[in-house]
Motif scaffolding. Structure first.
Motif, PDB file in Angstrom:
ATOM      1  N   UNK B 222       4.121 -13.607  10.385  1.00  0.00           N
ATOM      2  CA  UNK B 222       3.135 -12.520  10.434  1.00  0.00           C
ATOM      3  C   UNK B 222       2.603 -12.089   9.082  1.00  0.00           C
ATOM      4  N   UNK B 224       1.267  -8.630   8.741  1.00  0.00           N
ATOM      5  CA  UNK B 224       1.021  -7.372   9.448  1.00  0.00           C
ATOM      6  C   UNK B 224       0.615  -6.305   8.434  1.00  0.00           C
ATOM      7  N   UNK B 227       2.526  -2.946   8.637  1.00  0.00           N
ATOM      8  CA  UNK B 227       3.870  -2.948   8.054  1.00  0.00           C
ATOM      9  C   UNK B 227       3.783  -2.837   6.532  1.00  0.00           C
ATOM     10  N   UNK B 230       3.020   0.725   5.694  1.00  0.00           N
ATOM     11  CA  UNK B 230       4.187   1.580   5.917  1.00  0.00           C
ATOM     12  C   UNK B 230       5.201   1.416   4.782  1.00  0.00           C
ATOM     13  N   UNK B 231       5.399   0.182   4.324  1.00  0.00           N
ATOM     14  CA  UNK B 231       6.362  -0.041   3.240  1.00  0.00           C
ATOM     15  C   UNK B 231       5.902   0.619   1.944  1.00  0.00           C
ATOM     16  N   UNK B 233       3.941   3.267   1.736  1.00  0.00           N
ATOM     17  CA  UNK B 233       4.069   4.719   1.924  1.00  0.00           C
ATOM     18  C   UNK B 233       5.529   5.151   1.810  1.00  0.00           C
ATOM     19  N   UNK B 234       6.433   4.315   2.274  1.00  0.00           N
ATOM     20  CA  UNK B 234       7.846   4.637   2.117  1.00  0.00           C
ATOM     21  C   UNK B 234       8.256   4.619   0.638  1.00  0.00           C
ATOM     22  N   UNK B 257      -5.598   1.672  11.391  1.00  0.00           N
ATOM     23  CA  UNK B 257      -5.263   0.267  11.624  1.00  0.00           C
ATOM     24  C   UNK B 257      -6.418  -0.403  12.360  1.00  0.00           C
ATOM     25  N   UNK B 265      -1.393  -7.562  16.319  1.00  0.00           N
ATOM     26  CA  UNK B 265      -0.875  -7.291  14.984  1.00  0.00           C
ATOM     27  C   UNK B 265      -2.031  -6.794  14.113  1.00  0.00           C
ATOM     28  N   UNK B 266      -1.864  -5.643  13.442  1.00  0.00           N
ATOM     29  CA  UNK B 266      -2.973  -5.097  12.640  1.00  0.00           C
ATOM     30  C   UNK B 266      -3.425  -6.086  11.566  1.00  0.00           C
TER      31      UNK B 266
END
Lengths: 398, 398
Positions: B222, B224, B227, B230-231, B233-234, B257, B265-266
């Motif tokens: 993938x 993505x 994801x 998100x990683x 931003x984390x 997205x 999958x985005x």
């Protein structure tokens, strides 16, 4: 058996012009283009002697008029938005080619596999008696909110009876489909004999925060629903690889922040999350993991999270005798160029499997792309897939 | 000076009926309701002897006809969607009350502080010469994409000249505003004398992935984009608390997205991210941190991330003499119930500060809520704020 692969390719080429978008197709369920494709299919069925019907949920069934045992063969005609020309269409046109070749095959285009309405698979679920009138009443288009009843009425389907699978008529159901992945391509293979279809559990995870101005609210005071969602997704990203099976997939396909404005702290966040596996045991373990992570989020974060199941499909193993017939056909026609493999995508066959033995055949997807207008498969691979499908069907019908 | 606080409250009550939504107001920039509020303001200005004008970007200016030195006082009339009755309106109506009390005050309602179009602050930036015709040509409504030129034409503003701040006319500019936070409420205080307005840097972070079917694409294959977002931003969530200042804020207000569908999958993710601080040094450090995290994401993740600055406003310290006048007024009228404090939210005064000495006065926001229809402030606090503002203005004008 008299298989006409040129006509099979011609039918695919004709069908892709209905709702053409760039090199792909835009045929949302019950749109004018989708309904045109259903009428086109009924004309083709009639031409080759099948008896065509369209039912109250949009299923198109072409019944073979001769004696059985019969096979059911098909897939879906509608597409995801701005998607590919083969996803669904290949299985329907492939079924048509089986019937045209003289095999005792009923051809079906199942409605709304692609879930434009509610949780999708309306047609295959309706055929097996797993779609209630109440669910039809409650379902809406997930893009524009149109009630399913209104969409059915606009498509001219309101009031038509819904078909059920005729008990005892079928020896099994067959579906040819593009792989929607790169296992075949990467392995230099041309045919996949599907061993089973993964189950999928889909969830809505909602976070309630408080909408505030981004500048005046200190970090310590905030209840930022977007941050809570991101932290849970990060926990999933960390924990799922430790709990999953060999071919498990998990996906956050949809995130909606409210109000989704640059200067406002998100007051609510919604995440649509799913995971898929061929093993119920693995899925149970992942569900327990997900529930534990949501509980942990609720102990740690200030924005309460709620976990709601949206849909659930059980894994469906394929029928050993049908797999054997397809495998033998592949050994003859594609020696060394095929493999057994699970289907990571769900298909109408997963629902049909609750009533009938099913089998599926995969052909490669270029670059693994699907649900996008660039989706494509070599014409040689389409023809080879069609030949293996027909030979496998012939052997299984015996 | 003859301050009429009853009339001040009446004006606020009248104004909240224009575009009323529940107990708040929905008055998007250039909407019929927004334009009605501007016409209402021009009538009030004329009644009290000011000379009202509306300009080509929607600024409403009421000029005092007498001799100076003059003060400029105002804020904005449009609101965020479904937002509160006081955000902006309080500063405009407060300015009107100063002029009605006989002080030599020009009143201004600056257009689009709330950034319905482009990066916002159209009116205050236009007044100081920091809004080009090219930017107007290029700006669109961020909710529905309407070009700014079309919105100006529909509001009847196309072709009107744009006003500039008259050189030498003003001794300073004043803005009363709700706090949009809970510092006053939590401290049991009723007045905030603003020491400066934070700067803000806003960014678009875009991730390019590959749109694929969620089932057929293994985790290892993938790309993505969701994801990857998100990683990052984390990583921000982990790293920014180590690099920030005492009152820094950072926010992801918007995530988009594509295609944002459960089973896909985005293929692309967009994040609108901002941080705010009163110190340029802290902001430089955070910008370096953000750039390093994006570089790290590009080394680690499969979806290329790009960081694009969307807007940048420098911190604006308030004028010491104006602050002193407001502080003395607060000591007289609200002894023990006021404090100096920074403004975490940006305001029109931040732009006006590039040309004039500025000061701001805060009154409490119940629960710190703003940009939401439940926003509110006790009427006693509104009246006290108005009295301190007037007395501070009188002392400063001297």
């Amino acid at each position: 058996m008299n298989l006409d692969t040129d006509r099979f390719l011609q039918d695919l080429d004709t069908l892709r012009r209905i709702g053409a978008y760039k090199t792909g197709v835009h045929r949302p369920t019950y749109s004018p283009e989708d309904m045109e494709s259903r009428r086109w299919l009924m004309q083709r069925m009639a031409e080759i002697g099948l008896e065509p019907t369209i039912d109250g949920i949009g299923n198109v069934l072409g019944r073979h008029r001769g004696p059985g045992p019969h096979l059911l063969a098909g897939s879906h005609l509608e597409t995801q938005n701005h998607a590919g020309w083969l996803d669904g269409a290949l299985g329907v046109v492939g079924g048509l080619a089986l019937a045209r070749a003289g095999l005792p095959v009923d051809v079906c285009a199942y409605a709304d596999e692609e879930a434009h309405f509610g949780s999708g698979f309306l047609g295959s679920r309706s055929l097996i008696g797993a779609l209630s009138e109440e669910e039809i009443d409650a379902s809406r288009n997930r893009f524009d909110g149109t009630p399913l009843r209104d969409a059915l009425a606009a498509a001219g389907l309101a009031g038509l009876p819904r078909l059920s699978l005729e008990e005892g008529r079928y020896k099994g159901a067959l579906e040819m489909h593009i792989e929607q992945g790169t296992q075949l391509e990467n392995g230099g293979l041309r045919i996949g004999v599907v061993t089973g279809i993964v189950g999928v559990r889909q969830w809505l995870i909602a976070f309630e925060g408080r909408q505030d101005h981004t500048g005046g609210t200190t970090m310590a005071e905030r209840r930022d629903a977007g941050v809570a969602a991101m932290r849970l997704l990060h926990a999933i990203d960390t924990e799922f690889p430790r709990q999953c099976g060999e071919r498990t997939t998990w996906t956050t396909g949809r995130i909606v922040l409210e109000p989704n404005a640059p200067h406002i702290i998100p007051g609510r966040a919604e995440v649509t999350f799913q995971f898929r596996d061929i093993s119920t045991e693995v899925m149970d373990r992942l569900e327990a993991t997900l529930r534990a992570l949501v509980r942990e989020s609720n102990r740690r974060d200030r924005c309460p999270a709620t976990l709601t199941p949206l849909s659930r499909a059980e894994p469906a193993p394929c029928d050993p005798a049908m797999m054997r017939a397809l495998t033998e056909a592949a050994e003859d026609l594609a020696p060394g160029a095929f493999q057994p493999m699970p289907s990571g995508a769900i298909h109408d066959s997963q629902h049909i499997a609750r009533k009938l033995p099913v089998a599926m055949l995969f052909v490669p997807s270029k670059g693994g792309i699907s649900h996008h207008w660039t989706e494509d498969t070599d014409r040689d691979d389409l023809v080879l897939g069609m030949k293996v499908l027909a030979e496998g069907a012939r052997r299984f019908l015996g």
